[in-house]
Every structure is written in C-alpha cells, then in structure tokens.
Write an enzyme that holds these catalytic residues in place. Sequence first.
Site, PDB file in Angstrom:
ATOM      1  CB  SER A 171      -1.083   6.389   6.081  1.00  0.00           C
ATOM      2  OG  SER A 171      -1.955   7.071   5.221  1.00  0.00           O
ATOM      3  CG  ASP A 191      -4.008   1.225   1.824  1.00  0.00           C
ATOM      4  OD1 ASP A 191      -3.658   0.429   1.658  1.00  0.00           O
ATOM      5  OD2 ASP A 191      -3.676   2.110   2.813  1.00  0.00           O
ATOM      6  CE  LYS A 248      -0.725   0.078   0.229  1.00  0.00           C
ATOM      7  NZ  LYS A 248      -1.259   0.147   1.191  1.00  0.00           N
ATOM      8  CD  GLU A 306      -1.545  -3.546   5.714  1.00  0.00           C
ATOM      9  OE1 GLU A 306      -1.702  -3.590   6.300  1.00  0.00           O
ATOM     10  OE2 GLU A 306      -1.906  -1.761   5.686  1.00  0.00           O
ATOM     11  CD  GLU A 340       5.712   0.686   5.219  1.00  0.00           C
ATOM     12  OE1 GLU A 340       5.594   0.957   6.923  1.00  0.00           O
ATOM     13  OE2 GLU A 340       4.448  -0.339   5.338  1.00  0.00           O
TER      14      GLU A 340
END
Length: 263
Positions: A46, A84, A112, A114, A181
């Site tokens: 982010s 991330d 992490k 995704e 999320e």
Amino acid sequence: MKPTTLADLSQLKKEKRKFATITAYDASFAHLFAEQGINVMLIGDSLGMTLQGFDSTLPVTVEDIAYHTRCVCAGAPHSFLISDMPFMSYATPEQSFSSAATLMRSGANMIKIEGGSWLCETVNMLTERAVPVCGHLGLTPQSVNIFGGYKVQGRDETSAQQLLDDAIALEKAGMQLLVLECVPTALGQRVSEALEIPVIGIGAGNLTDGQILVMHDALGITARPPKFAKDFLKETGNIRDAIRLYIEQVESGAYPGQAHSFK
C-alpha cells in the site's frame, strides 16, 4: 519486552480475543504504534499509494518493501512484522525464494502473498524453507486490473464458496495467517470459523479474529478513504489516543460497525 510470535496470535484465537494490527512504513510510527500496544504490523505494498503517490500497488518493488521493513524493524524490534511480496515477485517458486529471502533478511517475521489455491505449492515450499506465510484473499489489490477496480468480493454463493475453498487449501499447504479484504461480514465469519489459523479482516466485518487498517486511513489522512475505514484521529485529537481507541474498539468488537462493513 517479549517479542510477539505466531504462537501468541494462535493463542489469542483460541481464547477468542480479537487483536488490532496496522500498516507501518517507518521507524517513528512503528515505535509509536508499539508503544500504544499494537504488536503486529504490516509493511504493505500500500506504500505505493500512500507514500509514493501511485494509483495502485503495482509499481512497488521488493527493494521498496525491504527498505521500509528495515525502518519498521528499527522502530519496533519486538513486534511481529509481516512484509508484502509485491506484484510479480512470487510468480514462480524461484522468484518467491529470492524475494522472501530479501525480506526476511530485512527484518520480516513473515511474508504475505495474494492469491488462491494456485499458490499452494509456493506456500508449501516456502514454509518448508523456514519462511512463514500470510495469505491474502477477497479483494487482492495486485489483481485490480482483473477485477476492474476495487470491488467487494464473495457476494454470491459461488464466489464465497470458492474463497472458502481457497482458504482451506492454503491452510493445509502451510499458511499460518490470512488477511481477508472487502467481503461481506457473514463470509468473514464463515472463513474465520472454518480455519484454525487467525484471520485478520479489513472490510470483512467484526467477526474475524483480528483487524488491520492502513495507517493513513486510521488517521484520516487518505483523501478518499474506503467505506470500511474509520478516522480515529478525528474522534480523539491526537495520534496516540487515536491508536489506543482503535485497539479498544477492535478488541471489544465495536469496530468495524455496520457502517464500515458489507452485507
């Protein structure tokens, strides 16, 4: 101060005690967050939007995340840090090994990634090589061009069941935490109850095991905050009290309320 570990987070889930986490990018804020009692922080991609000014997370590099991981580690050395893995840094197992090694050497306690069950082999190989893995399902920002925007996921039974199946498969592969999320509250509860590992929600209702917010959203800095965000600084007037209020409301289940959740 005793370092926070995965075992501590698992124990919180067993005791049905909710916990608050937040994104952090530098030593000063990381130290402040740790002082107020946040023991888990995410060095999120982010930062591409909050710090670098891009309109997505896609331009962020492994080197960017590694730099900010070192900064956060310096400010909060006893906190549990999740870093991330940026866009296309884990497209193959070999890429995953290299990217994860860089981030772990920078101070991360966990990485992490995704994606769904297609990542099971990668998760298994990373955990076999001593790299703890946090998954990320639901709205996965690196897939913004596939989704056609930042949209709530899992609203119909087919997609909800697929998400749940992915979560279970990833847990079996070795995933030890999950960020969920932008999904309906009922799906957040369903996934949390189905998994033995802690589930951290962001826009996933107040029935997950923990919550995470981008620090800029929690402090009212974001120009156009998402629906699930709450400006805790507006209510308190100073940053330290804002973070304490965030922690208190997460632990009590008061945040996120209906106004910050999806049906």
